[in-house]
Design an enzyme around this catalytic site. Structure first.
Site, mmCIF file in Angstrom:
data_model
loop_
_atom_site.group_PDB
_atom_site.id
_atom_site.type_symbol
_atom_site.label_atom_id
_atom_site.label_comp_id
_atom_site.label_asym_id
_atom_site.label_seq_id
_atom_site.Cartn_x
_atom_site.Cartn_y
_atom_site.Cartn_z
ATOM 1 N N HIS A 149 0.858 -1.190 0.000
ATOM 2 C CA HIS A 149 0.000 0.000 0.000
ATOM 3 C C HIS A 149 0.891 1.236 0.000
ATOM 4 O O HIS A 149 1.940 1.256 0.634
ATOM 5 C CB HIS A 149 -0.886 0.035 1.253
ATOM 6 C CG HIS A 149 -2.062 0.937 1.102
ATOM 7 N ND1 HIS A 149 -1.980 2.296 1.341
ATOM 8 C CD2 HIS A 149 -3.318 0.694 0.702
ATOM 9 C CE1 HIS A 149 -3.159 2.831 1.111
ATOM 10 N NE2 HIS A 149 -3.999 1.896 0.715
ATOM 11 N N ASP A 163 -7.920 -5.286 -0.116
ATOM 12 C CA ASP A 163 -8.399 -6.175 -1.188
ATOM 13 C C ASP A 163 -8.028 -7.642 -0.988
ATOM 14 O O ASP A 163 -8.481 -8.495 -1.746
ATOM 15 C CB ASP A 163 -7.821 -5.691 -2.532
ATOM 16 C CG ASP A 163 -8.383 -4.330 -2.904
ATOM 17 O OD1 ASP A 163 -7.594 -3.401 -3.153
ATOM 18 O OD2 ASP A 163 -9.622 -4.192 -2.894
HETATM 19 C C1 SDX Z 1 -6.182 0.030 -3.030
HETATM 20 O O1 SDX Z 1 -4.359 4.530 -2.095
HETATM 21 C C2 SDX Z 1 -5.310 3.925 -1.496
HETATM 22 O O2 SDX Z 1 -5.704 4.303 -0.428
HETATM 23 C C3 SDX Z 1 -5.895 2.730 -2.254
HETATM 24 C C4 SDX Z 1 -6.915 1.889 -1.487
HETATM 25 C C5 SDX Z 1 -8.203 2.647 -1.224
HETATM 26 O O3 SDX Z 1 -8.902 2.300 -0.258
HETATM 27 O O4 SDX Z 1 -8.539 3.542 -2.054
HETATM 28 O O5 SDX Z 1 -6.367 1.454 -0.250
HETATM 29 C C6 SDX Z 1 -7.334 0.659 -2.301
HETATM 30 O O6 SDX Z 1 -5.954 0.374 -4.160
HETATM 31 C C7 SDX Z 1 -5.301 -0.951 -2.295
HETATM 32 C C8 SDX Z 1 -4.103 -1.466 -3.181
HETATM 33 C C9 SDX Z 1 -4.607 -2.577 -4.095
HETATM 34 N N1 SDX Z 1 -3.552 -2.957 -5.074
HETATM 35 C C10 SDX Z 1 -2.888 -4.133 -4.968
HETATM 36 O O7 SDX Z 1 -3.065 -4.941 -4.046
HETATM 37 C C11 SDX Z 1 -1.926 -4.404 -6.110
HETATM 38 C C12 SDX Z 1 -0.605 -4.986 -5.555
HETATM 39 N N2 SDX Z 1 0.072 -3.899 -4.818
HETATM 40 C C13 SDX Z 1 0.929 -3.063 -5.550
HETATM 41 O O8 SDX Z 1 0.993 -3.078 -6.902
HETATM 42 C C14 SDX Z 1 1.485 -1.846 -4.798
HETATM 43 O O9 SDX Z 1 1.834 -2.272 -3.541
HETATM 44 C C15 SDX Z 1 0.594 -0.631 -4.715
HETATM 45 C C16 SDX Z 1 0.064 -0.229 -6.056
HETATM 46 C C17 SDX Z 1 -0.565 -0.893 -3.804
HETATM 47 C C18 SDX Z 1 1.410 0.518 -4.118
HETATM 48 O O10 SDX Z 1 2.334 0.898 -5.084
HETATM 49 P P1 SDX Z 1 3.575 1.892 -4.732
HETATM 50 O O11 SDX Z 1 3.329 2.614 -3.465
HETATM 51 O O12 SDX Z 1 3.831 2.687 -5.966
HETATM 52 O O13 SDX Z 1 4.727 0.906 -4.439
HETATM 53 P P2 SDX Z 1 5.695 0.306 -5.554
HETATM 54 O O14 SDX Z 1 4.905 -0.322 -6.658
HETATM 55 O O15 SDX Z 1 6.704 1.343 -5.907
HETATM 56 O O16 SDX Z 1 6.404 -0.873 -4.732
HETATM 57 C C19 SDX Z 1 7.514 -0.602 -3.884
HETATM 58 C C20 SDX Z 1 8.339 -1.890 -3.916
HETATM 59 C C21 SDX Z 1 8.728 -2.306 -5.324
HETATM 60 O O17 SDX Z 1 9.913 -3.100 -5.205
HETATM 61 P P3 SDX Z 1 11.378 -2.382 -5.536
HETATM 62 O O18 SDX Z 1 11.246 -1.758 -6.919
HETATM 63 O O19 SDX Z 1 11.568 -1.363 -4.447
HETATM 64 O O20 SDX Z 1 12.358 -3.539 -5.479
HETATM 65 O O21 SDX Z 1 7.554 -2.982 -3.397
HETATM 66 C C22 SDX Z 1 7.342 -3.938 -4.443
HETATM 67 C C23 SDX Z 1 7.626 -3.235 -5.761
HETATM 68 O O22 SDX Z 1 8.053 -4.172 -6.732
HETATM 69 N N3 SDX Z 1 5.934 -4.330 -4.344
HETATM 70 C C24 SDX Z 1 5.480 -5.568 -4.507
HETATM 71 C C25 SDX Z 1 4.099 -5.493 -4.280
HETATM 72 N N4 SDX Z 1 3.760 -4.225 -4.014
HETATM 73 C C26 SDX Z 1 4.889 -3.512 -4.063
HETATM 74 N N5 SDX Z 1 6.107 -6.723 -4.795
HETATM 75 C C27 SDX Z 1 5.338 -7.826 -4.883
HETATM 76 N N6 SDX Z 1 3.996 -7.850 -4.683
HETATM 77 C C28 SDX Z 1 3.345 -6.691 -4.391
HETATM 78 N N7 SDX Z 1 2.041 -6.695 -4.189
#
Ligand code: SDX
Length: 458
Positions: free
Chosen positions: A336, A393
């Site tokens: 998140h 989620d």
């Molecule tokens: C919602 O914003 C809100 O409040 C949203 C929400 C709401 O109520 O409105 O809470 C609802 O959208 C919840 C999130 C649902 N999405 C997912 O579950 C999809 C999987 N999660 C991600 O794609 C990610 O964690 C996000 C999109 C939620 C957050 O993205 P960020 O903050 O841009 O983080 P990032 O993608 O830059 O990740 C940081 C690191 C990366 O690794 P490095 O490049 O540093 O090595 O963490 C890794 C990412 O690769 N990472 C994950 C991961 N999420 C982040 N690796 C594996 N699995 C994951 N789920």
């Protein structure tokens, strides 16, 4: 630009004499001190403002006018778009409050409609206010018969989020006499119509997909009970609303009701700032929510859990895959932008999963797989280091499945829940006299000026 800016710009926080603050009209406090920006021999003091939960921000309102500089912040990780009193999150503490009330209290003691009132009007309603609010919604649950005919034009397997967004924006065609966002009465009736008709539109998209007749709304049922009846009843038999499911859905919608400036809410604020009508504005929020990184994640989680299940249920294998930068696989429902400890909503939903499935006598192997994945991830350095925890989620789809809601309707359920939050944030924005149209700047990195060449000379 980056190197030049890095050497020339220094930001230091000028130690302010403690205690001297001025409270501004919007409830934020203007701190006595300032951040000092040193750039190209200039010194600029940037005011520090502080919110009611002591969050501090640098007000850069005068930055470009005095230095010619703008800021760049991909994904707005460090950038606040507005001041808001609707929802407070603390990502480190795992705190979520709607208008000051903790989500745990509201999930346990309130109802979705009461939470909708709280978010939109800022206070819990009195009995009379609640009854008026409830009535203003109940009498608008039907949609125009012509609108029902639009469903015939959708392919049978259209995603219900595409139907939801297009039907919502189409509502503006039916209410041209009452959708001016600057007229309070138009705002009130549009908000009521959206809260009232969205469940009907959603249920009809499900009925369309399974070839069953649309079921008219019933004013004698609760908001959730009416939705369940439109979703699951058929003309051939009686349908009883199961109170266990009704309560579970009500709680789920409360948990999804608002979440400060997330992607879809920021979209709603940006579109609404152009003074588009509320139907067009909310339809844009539905489209933003659809993405798998946002609200679409609840559908992606179930698809992921089903894939793990069909592949033998090896949680560790998929944890490794999620860590592999060469794989596109992500642990959906994990991570998140704000919560770096735990998502309080995920905790509540996980407990509700156990309760609801037990009461319904449902055993879902995907729940066991979800728990195994969570356990494995929370012990793995990759996830711990990146502070990746289950989000709202991760478990919600398990309950929707147990209730008989199809996977492609999960994000529609998220939209039903988020409706009052989008409306509340839009209302706060449109009623703020200081609101200006949202228009971010950019740093141009394309071709510099060049002359046109005739095609024969290219
Ligand atoms: C919602 O914003 C809100 O409040 C949203 C929400 C709401 O109520 O409105 O809470 C609802 O959208 C919840 C999130 C649902 N999405 C997912 O579950 C999809 C999987 N999660 C991600 O794609 C990610 O964690 C996000 C999109 C939620 C957050 O993205 P960020 O903050 O841009 O983080 P990032 O993608 O830059 O990740 C940081 C690191 C990366 O690794 P490095 O490049 O540093 O090595 O963490 C890794 C990412 O690769 N990472 C994950 C991961 N999420 C982040 N690796 C594996 N699995 C994951 N789920």
């Amino acid at each position: 630009m980056k190197d030049h800016a890095a050497t020339a710009v220094g930001l230091s926080r000028w130690r302010a004499p403690q205690g001297i603050q001025t409270t501004t009209q919007d409830g934020t406090r203007r701190m006595a001190g300032a951040a000092k920006l040193v750039y190209d021999g200039q010194e600029l003091e940037l005011p520090i403002i502080e919110g009611t939960e002591n969050e501090r921000a640098i007000d850069i309102g005068k930055l470009r006018g005095t230095t010619g500089l703008i800021t760049v912040d991909e994904g707005f990780v460090n950038t606040g778009s507005c001041k808001s009193g609707v929802t407070f999150l603390d990502g480190e503490q795992g705190i979520l409050r709607y208008r000051g009330y903790p989500i745990e209290d509201l999930a346990e003691k309130s109802t979705f409609l009461e939470v909708a009132y709280l978010l939109i009007y800022g206070e819990l309603p009195t009995k009379e206010q609640y009854e008026d609010f409830q009535h203003s919604i109940t009498v608008h649950t039907m949609i125009h018969e012509d609108l029902k005919r639009l469903y015939d034009g959708y392919p049978k397997d259209s995603h219900p989020m595409s139907i939801l967004s297009s039907m919502i924006v189409t509502l503006s065609g039916y209410y041209t006499d009452s959708s001016d966002p600057l007229i309070p009465m138009h705002r009130e009736i549009s908000m009521a119509r959206l809260l009232a008709k969205t469940p009907t539109i959603a249920a009809y998209s499900y009925k369309k997909s399974i070839g069953q007749p649309f079921v008219y709304p019933r004013n004698n049922l609760s908001y959730i009970g009416n939705f369940m009846n439109m979703m699951f009843s058929v003309p051939a038999t009686d349908y009883e609303v199961d109170p266990v499911i009704e309560r579970a859905l009500d709680t789920l919608l409360i948990l999804h009701a608002d979440h400060e400036q997330n992607c879809s809410t920021s979209t709603v604020r940006l579109v609404g700032s152009s003074r588009a009508n509320l139907y067009a504005t909310i339809a844009s929020g539905v489209c933003a929510l659809w993405g798998p990184l946002h609200g679409g994640a609840n559908q992606a989680v179930i698809e992921m859990l089903s894939r793990v299940h069909e592949d033998g249920g090896d949680a560790k294998k998929y944890i490794e895959l999620a860590k592999d930068k060469n794989s596109t696989f992500r642990l959906m429902g994990f991570g998140h932008r704000v919560y770096k400890n735990f998502d309080p909503r995920a905790r509540i939903i996980k407990k509700a999963c156990d309760d609801v499935l037990k009461k319904m006598g449902v055993h879902d192997p995907l729940l066991e797989i979800a728990k195994k994945l969570e356990e494995a991830a929370l012990e793995d350095e990759y996830f711990v280091e990146r502070k990746l925890y289950p989000n709202v989620d991760f478990y919600s789809g398990i309950i929707y499945r147990a209730i008989g809601i199809p996977t492609d309707m999960f994000t529609v359920m998220f939209a039903l829940g988020r409706m009052p939050g989008w409306i509340a944030q839009w209302k706060e924005m449109i009623e703020n006299p200081g609101t200006r149209i949202g228009r971010p700047r950019q740093v141009y990195n394309g071709a510099t000026e060049r002359r046109y060449q005739d095609i024969g000379k290219r």
